[in-house]
Design a protein around this motif. Structure first.
Motif: not given
Length: 264
Positions: A183-187
């Motif tokens: 899971l790659i969240p941005p800010a």
């Protein structure tokens, strides 16, 4: 992950606030059994009151003994564990040139962001494989893993290392029913970096978007900037290079029963 009629058993580290709490609420609302961890018993108590029926366990993911205690508790309290969201994190926003903090503070960040997730996967993956049912292991990284952030350099480096490890974990589990998701969240506007440092995507919109995608059907899940075609295409190209190079040396992989066997 195959559709199951019975509820999933879900562990979420760092589940007392931010992304972890948002995902916990959604799993809980969907009728799944959820266990969340965090360092603050008071915050966990508030979460349990807010979400009746949700289980909590106070521990420090930075501590090797804390991770072992968590794994022991999960084996007893949730033997049918089939979803892990390794989410616990902190972010020290300080540039390299002025970071004069005691090394213990720096080491704590490394332990929470990298040593913790790696150790926890070693402790929990065998349990996920024991029951031989489909399962999902989610490591939460960051857009900062792919674009180093000068305002949080150690956070970026640790997340980049976790991204690399997650690719290798997926490779090691390829012969099993356990799917590995990054899971790659941005800010995202949480309290990750402390009070007054929250900026980015709305946490509710983020969790609404990614929650249905964490079923193991895709290797990575992003949002906003980390879901744009150029970003996802770069991930696909990286995975293709990895796949081409991963067979250079023979290694053992997990088998369906949790033991190690020859590479296939």
């Amino acid at each position: 992950m195959e559709t199951r009629k019975e509820p999933h058993s879900v562990l979420i580290t760092g589940g007392s606030s931010g992304i972890g709490l948002g995902l916990a609420a959604r799993y809980h609302k969907a009728g799944h059994r959820v266990l969340v961890t965090g360092r603050s018993p008071e915050r966990l108590a508030a979460v349990a009151e807010e979400l009746p029926g949700l289980a909590t366990f106070a521990n420090d993911i930075a501590s090797p003994q804390g991770r072992q205690d968590l794994a022991d508790h999960v084996r007893q309290a949730m033997p049918d564990l089939d979803v892990v969201i390794s989410n616990a994190g902190i972010q020290r926003r300080i540039g390299i040139a002025v970071d004069n903090a005691p090394w213990a503070e720096v080491q704590n960040e490394i332990d929470i962001l990298l040593a913790g997730p790696v150790h926890l996967s070693r402790l929990l993956v065998p349990q996920l494989l024991t029951h031989r049912r489909p399962s999902v292991y989610v490591n939460v990284t960051s857009g900062g893993a792919f674009l180093p952030q000068p305002f949080a350099p150690l956070y970026s480096a640790a997340k980049a290392a976790l991204h690399s490890y997650t690719m290798n974990l997926r490779h090691a589990l390829q012969a099993t029913s356990c799917q590995v998701v990054e899971l790659i969240p941005p800010a995202v506007a949480t309290q990750l970096a402390g009070p007054g440092q929250n900026h980015g995507a709305d946490p509710e919109k983020f969790c609404d978007a990614v929650f249905p995608l964490l079923d193991g059907s895709r290797p990575s899940v992003g949002f906003g900037p980390t879901a744009q075609p150029d970003f996802t295409e770069s991930l696909r190209a990286e995975q293709a290079r990895f796949a081409a190079a991963s067979s250079r040396f023979e290694i053992s992989l997990y088998q369906g029963d949790g033991t190690a066997g020859p590479m296939r």
